[in-house]
Design an enzyme around this catalytic site. Structure first.
Site, mmCIF file in Angstrom:
data_model
loop_
_atom_site.group_PDB
_atom_site.id
_atom_site.type_symbol
_atom_site.label_atom_id
_atom_site.label_comp_id
_atom_site.label_asym_id
_atom_site.label_seq_id
_atom_site.Cartn_x
_atom_site.Cartn_y
_atom_site.Cartn_z
ATOM 1 N NE ARG A 77 55.404 87.056 17.656
ATOM 2 C CZ ARG A 77 54.085 87.046 17.539
ATOM 3 N NH1 ARG A 77 53.317 87.130 18.603
ATOM 4 N NH2 ARG A 77 53.529 86.947 16.360
ATOM 5 C CG HIS A 121 51.787 90.437 13.360
ATOM 6 N ND1 HIS A 121 52.264 89.957 14.554
ATOM 7 C CD2 HIS A 121 50.461 90.675 13.592
ATOM 8 C CE1 HIS A 121 51.296 89.933 15.459
ATOM 9 N NE2 HIS A 121 50.192 90.367 14.891
ATOM 10 C CD GLU A 167 46.649 85.588 16.229
ATOM 11 O OE1 GLU A 167 45.856 86.317 15.609
ATOM 12 O OE2 GLU A 167 46.725 85.568 17.449
ATOM 13 C CG ASN A 293 49.581 84.545 19.416
ATOM 14 O OD1 ASN A 293 50.695 84.291 19.889
ATOM 15 N ND2 ASN A 293 49.404 85.305 18.355
ATOM 16 C CE1 TYR A 295 45.887 88.578 23.916
ATOM 17 C CE2 TYR A 295 45.963 87.183 21.969
ATOM 18 C CZ TYR A 295 46.483 88.226 22.718
ATOM 19 O OH TYR A 295 47.575 88.897 22.280
ATOM 20 C CD GLU A 363 49.980 88.054 19.739
ATOM 21 O OE1 GLU A 363 48.771 88.266 20.006
ATOM 22 O OE2 GLU A 363 50.457 88.191 18.615
HETATM 23 C C1 GCO Z 1 46.348 88.919 17.210
HETATM 24 C C2 GCO Z 1 47.570 89.624 16.931
HETATM 25 C C3 GCO Z 1 47.765 90.817 17.793
HETATM 26 C C4 GCO Z 1 46.574 91.392 18.509
HETATM 27 C C5 GCO Z 1 46.319 90.734 19.824
HETATM 28 C C6 GCO Z 1 45.128 91.279 20.580
HETATM 29 O O1 GCO Z 1 46.422 87.938 17.908
HETATM 30 O O2 GCO Z 1 45.287 89.340 16.789
HETATM 31 O O3 GCO Z 1 48.676 88.809 16.949
HETATM 32 O O4 GCO Z 1 48.236 91.652 16.822
HETATM 33 O O5 GCO Z 1 46.730 92.729 18.715
HETATM 34 O O6 GCO Z 1 46.092 89.374 19.641
HETATM 35 O O7 GCO Z 1 43.961 91.093 19.861
#
Ligand code: GCO
Length: 457
Positions: A77, A121, A167, A293, A295, A363
């Protein structure tokens, strides 16, 4: 078997974004983006790092695709830089920019890696920010449609997987409300307008792609961060509820239900955009998949003085060295708690809200302070153990009925982490920014082994 949910056809990929890896910010006729301007403004980026070189990926296509192949990735991607192929964001098409992406796409296909292309992006052409105030203006929604048309006409014979926007929440919020990302505004009004217009841009682009390339799969990528109450008090609980509307449901609800989260929208009465007739039909245009995404999670506590939200969610995201916090939880070097349960939580929330759509984790991953060992290897056990937990959570979610079809790890290689500059390492591949030498980390070898075992690649 540890990961029963994954089948042979599961997509194991990794992800990147143009501004974060390409470098060559003004090569071959590329126009400036809002990120070029922002990252060159003193004081905005940690250590005042710029992305002028980043990973110099612009000049290293063959090498980087060979690395992807050696890890066994089935998909990659990446994003197209709008000002690289349209320097002013409208009008003129830059053929040299087109050639770069043609070369990348061809190289991927030659190596049996499926390209997944993100159209936006965050690196908006600067000219559009100056002339129209960027995505605050609905004109830019139409221009994004035009850019989409050109991308599909030029690349759509080979690209069959498209992501419209990456995002919407982070782009709108960090860039227009908090001012920590480009274009650096601090305006609640701009925030809500950009949010709506970016979702519109998604819907319009989706329709354009479907029309030009009916066989293509199209989706949007959203981030989700579950927010839990800091304590059991009713006030913190309601703080968590509104914070979830603010960070998560603000994208999910319009996409699937055609309306914004109620309480938040009520509170935002002074700032919110006018929703025109037909807008919600465009935003809810049926997508083929949704990208998630994921985290970490956050905690919210009631704070009366915070406008609109009356909730503080900033507690756990201060960038620090990787550490164990007061509660004994491991955090990454972004200060983010490692919380695999949250991934399942998000997947189920999407499943319920979106009537069990196809989902890709577009992600996930973690930043750690990786260092090259004297023997030339990178022993990033913390990342490998994070990934093992996240893959386990994903596999369990599949067994529970979530239609999860693939995972793209963030990121292929260490790169320019926005306001954190070059200080955070997210990659499966280590990049020495001085020499541009790449080294596959131990986590990269772990991923390769997993893909080999499941897909036989
Ligand atoms: C985001 C973006 C990425 C970042 C990643 C880490 O989610 O902010 O898609 O470009 O680099 O998430 O923060």
């Amino acid at each position: 078997m540890e990961y029963n949910g994954f089948t042979k056809d599961f997509v194991f990929g990794s992800a990147s974004a143009a501004f974060q890896i390409e470098g060559a910010v003004s090569a071959d006729g590329k126009g400036p983006s809002i990120w070029d301007k922002f990252s060159n403004t003193k004081g905005k980026i940690r250590n005042n790092d710029t992305a002028e070189k980043a990973c110099d990926h612009y000049h290293k296509i063959e090498k980087d695709v060979a690395l992807m192949k050696s890890i066994g990735l089935s998909a990659y991607r990446f994003s197209i830089s709008w000002p690289r192929i349209m320097p002013d964001g409208e009008g003129l098409v830059n053929e040299k920019g087109i050639s770069f992406y043609n070369k990348l796409i061809d190289e991927l296909i030659k190596n049996d890696i499926t390209p997944w292309v993100t159209l936006f992006h965050w690196d908006l052409p600067l000219a559009l920010q100056k002339k129209y105030k960027g995505f605050q203006n609905r004109k830019v929604v139409d221009l994004f449609g035009e850019f989409t048309r050109i991308a599909v006409e030029r690349f759509g014979d080979r690209v069959k997987n498209w992501i419209t926007i990456n995002e919407p929440f982070e782009f709108s919020c960090f860039g227009h409300l908090l001012g920590t990302h480009a274009p650096g505004l601090k305006s609640p009004r701009a925030y809500f307008h950009v949010m709506h217009n970016v979702l519109l841009a998604h819907g319009k682009a989706l329709r354009i792609i479907k029309k030009l390339s009916p066989e293509a799969k199209v989706g949007i990528v959203i981030s989700m961060t579950p927010i839990h109450p800091a304590t059991d008090t009713p006030k913190d609980k309601s703080a968590a509820k509104i914070a979830n509307e603010f960070m998560n449901d603000i994208t999910l609800m319009p996409l699937y239900k055609g309306r914004y989260p109620e309480e938040l929208w009520k509170r935002a009465v002074l700032f919110r955009p006018k929703i025109k007739k037909g807008d919600m039909d465009i935003i809810t245009s049926p997508a083929d998949f949704i990208g998630l995404n994921y985290y970490s999670r956050e905690k919210a506590s009631f704070k009366w003085y915070i406008p609109i939200l009356k909730a503080d969610i900033s507690g756990s995201s201060t960038p620090e060295k990787q550490f164990i916090d007061a509660e004994g939880k491991q955090r990454t070097s972004m200060g983010w708690e490692i919380y695999p349960e949250g991934l399942r939580e998000c997947l189920h929330h999407i499943k319920e809200t979106g009537n069990n759509p196809d989902i890709y984790i577009t992600e996930t991953g973690g930043a750690f302070d990786d260092e090259l060992s004297p023997d030339g290897t990178i022993k990033d056990e913390l990342r490998t153990s994070l990934l093992q937990k996240y893959f386990k959570a994903a596999s369990t979610a599949i067994e529970e009925g979530v239609n999860l079809k693939g995972i793209f790890l963030w990121s292929l290689m260490d790169n320019y982490e926005w306001a954190e500059g070059l200080s955070k390492r997210f990659g499966l591949i280590y990049v020495d920014y001085k020499t541009q030498k790449r080294t596959i980390k131990d986590s990269g070898y772990w991923y390769k082994k997993l893909i080999g075992e499941i897909c036989g690649r």
